[in-house]
Design an enzyme around this catalytic site. Structure first.
Site, short mmCIF file in Angstrom:
data_model
loop_
_atom_site.label_atom_id
_atom_site.label_comp_id
_atom_site.label_asym_id
_atom_site.label_seq_id
_atom_site.Cartn_x
_atom_site.Cartn_y
_atom_site.Cartn_z
N LYS A 104 0.84 -1.21 0.00
CA LYS A 104 0.00 0.00 0.00
C LYS A 104 0.88 1.26 0.00
CE LYS A 104 -3.43 -2.54 2.69
NZ LYS A 104 -3.95 -2.74 4.06
N GLN A 150 -3.63 -1.42 10.59
CA GLN A 150 -3.55 -2.72 9.92
C GLN A 150 -3.95 -3.85 10.86
OE1 GLN A 150 -2.79 -3.34 6.55
NE2 GLN A 150 -3.38 -5.43 7.09
N ASP A 186 -10.65 2.98 5.80
CA ASP A 186 -10.93 1.54 5.77
C ASP A 186 -12.43 1.27 5.83
OD1 ASP A 186 -9.06 -0.41 5.43
OD2 ASP A 186 -8.41 -0.47 7.52
#
Ligand SMILES: NC(=O)c1ccc[n+]([C@@H]2O[C@H](COP(=O)([O-])OP(=O)(O)OC[C@H]3O[C@@H](n4cnc5c(N)ncnc54)[C@H](OP(=O)(O)O)[C@@H]3O)[C@@H](O)[C@H]2O)c1
Length: 300
Positions: A52, A96, A119
Site C-alpha cells: 500500500k 492494519q 478503511d
C-alpha cells in the site's frame, strides 16, 4: 478462456482516475496524506502495508507508517490515533489488522475519526452504508468487488447473488452494498455462513457468487450454474511440499474446475486483491477532498 475478470487492469484504470484527483488537490496546495499503523511484526501485515505504501508513492499520495511494539498498550494506541485525528496533514488513517490479542479492535476502529476512516470500519461509516446514506467511506474489499461487477457490466438488478461469508470486513458489507435500492445494486442477496444449510443449492441458483470464507477451494464446479459470475475474495495459505517455500496461496474457489463453466471469473491473484488497494487510494483522495475542498461527501 477469455472469461477472466482482470482486476489488475480495472485497478489500473481506477488508479489513473485517482492520480487525476491527486493532481487537482495538489493544484490547490493539498497533498493527500495517509498514515499506516502496524502493531507487531505479523509477516503478512508487513507485506500488505509495504504494497500500500508503494502504491501511495506511485500515485503522489504522502504516506508514513508507524510501527508499534507488539506489547504496546491499547491506551497508547488510542492516544496516537487521537493525535492523528487532530493532524491536518493526515487525511486518512489505517490501522492494519490483525491487532495483538490484548487489544479490542472495535474500540480501536471506533477511535479513528470517521472522516479519516478510509478503511470504512468505523460504526458511523458502517451505519451509513447500511442506511444507504451519502458521505461515508465504503470498506475497500467489498467496494472493490462492487466496482469489478459494475465495470464489467455484470447485470445486478434483480439478480440472484450469493455471498459466502458474513465477516464484518467483506461478507456483511458486500451483501449490504448489493441489496440497496439503487442503481448498480437491487440484487436479491443470500448470505451464507457456517450455520447455513444447503450452501451448494443456494450457489446453484446464483447468477453471481462472491466467496469470502477463508476456506481453500470451497466452491467446486458442481456448485455453480453455467454462466454464473464468480468472484474469489479468499486468500488461504495451504501446504505444498512441491514448492520452494513448502506452501502456496489459493482462493476460496476451485478455479481450474470452475473457470470453464463460469460466465466470468476473477483470477486469484490478480482479481480482488488489486481492487482493494485501488479503493483504499480512492478513499484517501476522497478524504483529502472532503477535509480541504469543502466537499460534503464521497460521490465517487
Ligand atoms: N483479497 C483481499 O483484499 C481480501 C481482503 C479481506 C479478506 N480477504 C480474504 O477473504 C476471506 C474472508 O475474510 P473475512 O475477514 O471476511 O473472514 P471472517 O471474518 O473470518 O469471515 C469468514 C466467514 O466465513 C464463514 N465460514 C467459514 N467457514 C465456513 C464454511 N465451511 N462454510 C460456510 N461458511 C463458512 C464464517 O461463518 P461464521 O460467521 O458462521 O463463523 C464467516 O462468516 C479470507 O480468506 C481473507 O483472507 C481478502
Amino acid at each position: 478462456m477469455d472469461n477472466l475478470i482482470d482486476g489488475r487492469r480495472i485497478a489500473a484504470t481506477i488508479h489513473s482516475e485517482t492520480v487525476a484527483r491527486v493532481g487537482q488537490l495538489k493544484d490547490s496546495g493539498v497533498t493527500p496524506g495517509l498514515v499506516f499503523i502496524r502493531v507487531g511484526e505479523d509477516p503478512a501485515s508487513r507485506v500488505y502495508v509495504g504494497m500500500k505504501e508503494r502504491k501511495c508513492h506511485d500515485l503522489g499520495i504522502h504516506s508514513s507508517t508507524l510501527v508499534l511494539e507488539n506489547d504496546t498498550s491499547q491506551s497508547h494506541l488510542l492516544g496516537v490515533l487521537e493525535e492523528y485525528n487532530q493532524d491536518p496533514r493526515v487525511h486518512g488513517i489505517l490501522v492494519q489488522a490483525p491487532l495483538p490479542r490484548h487489544m479490542d479492535e472495535t474500540v480501536v476502529y471506533a477511535t479513528v475519526n470517521p472522516s479519516k476512516d478510509v478503511d470504512g470500519f468505523h460504526p458511523v461509516n458502517v451505519g451509513k452504508l447500511m442506511l444507504h446514506q451519502p458521505g461515508g467511506f465504503l470498506p475497500c474489499t467489498p467496494a472493490g468487488v462492487h466496482e469489478l461487477l459494475i465495470r464489467t457490466d455484470c447485470p445486478l438488478e434483480g439478480a440472484e447473488v450469493v455471498v459466502l461469508g458474513r465477516g464484518n470486513i467483506v461478507g456483511k458489507p458486500m451483501a449490504s452494498m448489493l441489496m440497496q435500492k439503487s442503481k448498480n445494486a437491487n440484487a436479491t442477496v443470500t448470505l451464507c455462513h457456517s450455520r447455513s444449510r444447503n450452501i451448494a443449492e443456494h450457489c446453484r441458483r446464483a447468477d453471481v457468487i462472491i466467496a469470502a470464507l477463508g476456506v481453500p477451494e470451497f466452491v467446486t464446479e458442481d456448485m455453480i450454474k453455467p454462466g454464473a459470475v464468480v468472484i474469489d475474495v479468499g486468500v488461504n495459505r495451504i501446504s505444498d511440499p512441491g514448492s520452494k517455500t513448502g506452501s502456496r496461496l489459493v482462493g476460496d474457489i476451485d478455479f481450474h474446475a470452475v473457470q470453464p463453466k463460469a460466465g466470468a471469473i476473477t483470477p486469484n491473484p490478480g482479481g480482488v486483491g488489486p481492487m482493494t488497494i485501488a479503493m483504499l487510494m480512492r478513499n484517501t483522495v476522497i478524504a483529502a477532498e472532503q477535509q480541504t475542498l469543502d466537499i460534503t461527501g464521497p460521490d465517487a
